[in-house]
Design a protein around this motif. Sequence first.
Motif, PDB file in Angstrom:
ATOM      1  N   LYS A 150       0.831  -1.205   0.000  1.00  0.00           N
ATOM      2  CA  LYS A 150       0.000   0.000   0.000  1.00  0.00           C
ATOM      3  C   LYS A 150       0.864   1.253   0.000  1.00  0.00           C
ATOM      4  O   LYS A 150       0.552   2.224  -0.689  1.00  0.00           O
ATOM      5  CB  LYS A 150      -0.935  -0.019   1.213  1.00  0.00           C
ATOM      6  N   GLU A 151       1.964   1.221   0.760  1.00  0.00           N
ATOM      7  CA  GLU A 151       2.876   2.371   0.778  1.00  0.00           C
ATOM      8  C   GLU A 151       3.490   2.590  -0.606  1.00  0.00           C
ATOM      9  O   GLU A 151       3.574   3.728  -1.077  1.00  0.00           O
ATOM     10  CB  GLU A 151       3.996   2.153   1.810  1.00  0.00           C
ATOM     11  N   MET A 152       3.880   1.486  -1.265  1.00  0.00           N
ATOM     12  CA  MET A 152       4.446   1.614  -2.620  1.00  0.00           C
ATOM     13  C   MET A 152       3.411   2.190  -3.577  1.00  0.00           C
ATOM     14  O   MET A 152       3.723   3.059  -4.386  1.00  0.00           O
ATOM     15  CB  MET A 152       4.920   0.253  -3.141  1.00  0.00           C
ATOM     16  N   ALA A 153       2.166   1.723  -3.472  1.00  0.00           N
ATOM     17  CA  ALA A 153       1.107   2.206  -4.358  1.00  0.00           C
ATOM     18  C   ALA A 153       0.867   3.704  -4.151  1.00  0.00           C
ATOM     19  O   ALA A 153       0.712   4.445  -5.123  1.00  0.00           O
ATOM     20  CB  ALA A 153      -0.183   1.416  -4.100  1.00  0.00           C
ATOM     21  N   SER A 154       0.878   4.152  -2.895  1.00  0.00           N
ATOM     22  CA  SER A 154       0.640   5.585  -2.663  1.00  0.00           C
ATOM     23  C   SER A 154       1.797   6.432  -3.178  1.00  0.00           C
ATOM     24  O   SER A 154       1.588   7.524  -3.701  1.00  0.00           O
ATOM     25  CB  SER A 154       0.377   5.841  -1.173  1.00  0.00           C
ATOM     26  N   VAL A 155       3.023   5.929  -3.067  1.00  0.00           N
ATOM     27  CA  VAL A 155       4.177   6.663  -3.597  1.00  0.00           C
ATOM     28  C   VAL A 155       4.104   6.702  -5.124  1.00  0.00           C
ATOM     29  O   VAL A 155       4.359   7.743  -5.736  1.00  0.00           O
ATOM     30  CB  VAL A 155       5.513   6.023  -3.125  1.00  0.00           C
ATOM     31  N   LEU A 156       3.723   5.585  -5.735  1.00  0.00           N
ATOM     32  CA  LEU A 156       3.622   5.539  -7.203  1.00  0.00           C
ATOM     33  C   LEU A 156       2.548   6.469  -7.718  1.00  0.00           C
ATOM     34  O   LEU A 156       2.664   7.013  -8.830  1.00  0.00           O
ATOM     35  CB  LEU A 156       3.365   4.116  -7.675  1.00  0.00           C
ATOM     36  N   GLU A 157       1.483   6.703  -6.953  1.00  0.00           N
ATOM     37  CA  GLU A 157       0.419   7.608  -7.377  1.00  0.00           C
ATOM     38  C   GLU A 157       0.903   9.049  -7.432  1.00  0.00           C
ATOM     39  O   GLU A 157       0.373   9.859  -8.195  1.00  0.00           O
ATOM     40  CB  GLU A 157      -0.791   7.477  -6.466  1.00  0.00           C
TER      41      GLU A 157
END
Length: 187
Positions: free
Chosen positions: A178-185
């Motif tokens: 989830k942290e990776m997904a938020s950074v990628l966004e």
Amino acid sequence: AADKISLIPQDFFAELCEQIIQHLNHKIPGINTVELCRRIQTSGVDINVGDLAKVANTLSFIFSTAARNNLSTEELVTTLGSGVSTLPKHAVQVIRHVWNEQCKAIAVSEDARSTAKVGQFLDMKWKLGVAMSSDTCRSLKYPYVTVTLTVVNPSGQITDKSFEMTIPQFKNFFRQFKEMASVLETV
């Protein structure tokens, strides 16, 4: 690898060469040596996945080196003929044909080579299970998550990597995703 190449029928060898060229051109993520090996074995040839992977690595090295050095078809065939361990005649014919058709299409850039050294993630599958009992413990009833990652290793072979996690480990794994997904966004 030359002795293993002689085991592979010409049509399968041509298919392997084509897949390697497509991989070097970034048209496919990798070479599925497990599937190709299964098909070769079904045709009656006794070869294992490890040997086929060595052949794929050798061919990948030959094609990528030829591309880097801008070798013509005749230069490549001459170079292959002058090696210590000579390739079977049918293999040289296939390599000549594939290289003659595809040599202009291969563009091995520095960026592509450095990216390929890391490998590539293709797919992830997971399943939830519960261990009911074992030889040493009558009643476990502990849930676990099995994760299978499909990756392309640096040589272009598609492999599956599996591991199990406890529920707390999986929750941590999920939180990190989830942290990776938020950074990628934000990119």
